[in-house]
Motif scaffolding. Structure first.
Motif, mmCIF file in Angstrom:
data_model
loop_
_atom_site.group_PDB
_atom_site.id
_atom_site.type_symbol
_atom_site.label_atom_id
_atom_site.label_comp_id
_atom_site.label_asym_id
_atom_site.label_seq_id
_atom_site.Cartn_x
_atom_site.Cartn_y
_atom_site.Cartn_z
ATOM 1 N N LEU A 20 0.821 -1.205 0.000
ATOM 2 C CA LEU A 20 0.000 0.000 0.000
ATOM 3 C C LEU A 20 0.858 1.259 0.000
ATOM 4 N N ARG A 21 1.963 1.224 0.705
ATOM 5 C CA ARG A 21 2.850 2.391 0.713
ATOM 6 C C ARG A 21 3.451 2.613 -0.678
ATOM 7 N N LEU A 22 3.834 1.531 -1.344
ATOM 8 C CA LEU A 22 4.349 1.664 -2.707
ATOM 9 C C LEU A 22 3.275 2.159 -3.676
ATOM 10 N N ALA A 23 2.034 1.723 -3.465
ATOM 11 C CA ALA A 23 0.959 2.105 -4.375
ATOM 12 C C ALA A 23 0.452 3.521 -4.118
ATOM 13 N N LEU A 24 0.350 3.912 -2.845
ATOM 14 C CA LEU A 24 -0.256 5.194 -2.512
ATOM 15 C C LEU A 24 0.743 6.338 -2.403
ATOM 16 N N GLU A 25 1.948 6.051 -1.945
ATOM 17 C CA GLU A 25 2.966 7.084 -1.779
ATOM 18 C C GLU A 25 4.301 6.606 -2.345
ATOM 19 N N PRO A 26 4.388 6.429 -3.648
ATOM 20 C CA PRO A 26 5.627 5.881 -4.210
ATOM 21 C C PRO A 26 6.830 6.810 -4.044
ATOM 22 N N GLU A 27 6.600 8.132 -3.916
ATOM 23 C CA GLU A 27 7.721 9.045 -3.754
ATOM 24 C C GLU A 27 8.343 8.961 -2.361
ATOM 25 N N HIS A 28 7.605 8.449 -1.392
ATOM 26 C CA HIS A 28 8.122 8.313 -0.026
ATOM 27 C C HIS A 28 8.550 6.886 0.306
ATOM 28 N N ALA A 29 8.210 5.942 -0.542
ATOM 29 C CA ALA A 29 8.579 4.549 -0.303
ATOM 30 C C ALA A 29 10.057 4.360 -0.605
ATOM 31 N N GLY A 30 10.658 3.474 0.145
ATOM 32 C CA GLY A 30 12.090 3.270 -0.022
ATOM 33 C C GLY A 30 12.446 1.839 -0.356
ATOM 34 N N LEU A 31 13.682 1.522 -0.095
ATOM 35 C CA LEU A 31 14.226 0.206 -0.410
ATOM 36 C C LEU A 31 13.571 -0.891 0.435
ATOM 37 N N VAL A 32 13.282 -0.586 1.689
ATOM 38 C CA VAL A 32 12.693 -1.594 2.587
ATOM 39 C C VAL A 32 11.312 -2.012 2.098
ATOM 40 N N GLU A 33 10.498 -1.039 1.726
ATOM 41 C CA GLU A 33 9.155 -1.363 1.241
ATOM 42 C C GLU A 33 9.224 -2.193 -0.041
#
Length: 75
Positions: A20-33
């Motif tokens: 969900l973090r990758l889908a909703l906030e891709p600019e804030h998602a990092g390597l861990v996600e």
């Protein structure tokens, strides 16, 4: 039973959080996600429904009927 479900729910929750973090906030998602999402998806591709078959033990005086089990194949 709790020992199986609690880790599964925690890991499943972490995977959903990462997806969900990758889908909703891709600019804030990092390597861990990305690693968690890719790892969870990769685990879903494993054939976990496959189990090894239990073969009955053969005695030393019994003939081997399966040609694939033979080790003394002559040419």
């Amino acid at each position: 039973m709790v020992r199986r479900w609690v880790p599964a729910l925690v890991l499943g929750g972490m995977w959903w959080w990462a997806v969900l973090r990758l889908a909703l906030e891709p600019e804030h998602a990092g390597l861990v996600e990305g690693a968690v999402a890719a790892g969870g998806w990769g685990l879903s591709l494993l054939p976990v429904h496959v189990a090894s078959a239990v073969r009955p033990e053969q005695g030393t005086d019994e003939a081997v009927t399966d040609p694939a089990d033979r080790t003394d194949i002559s040419s």
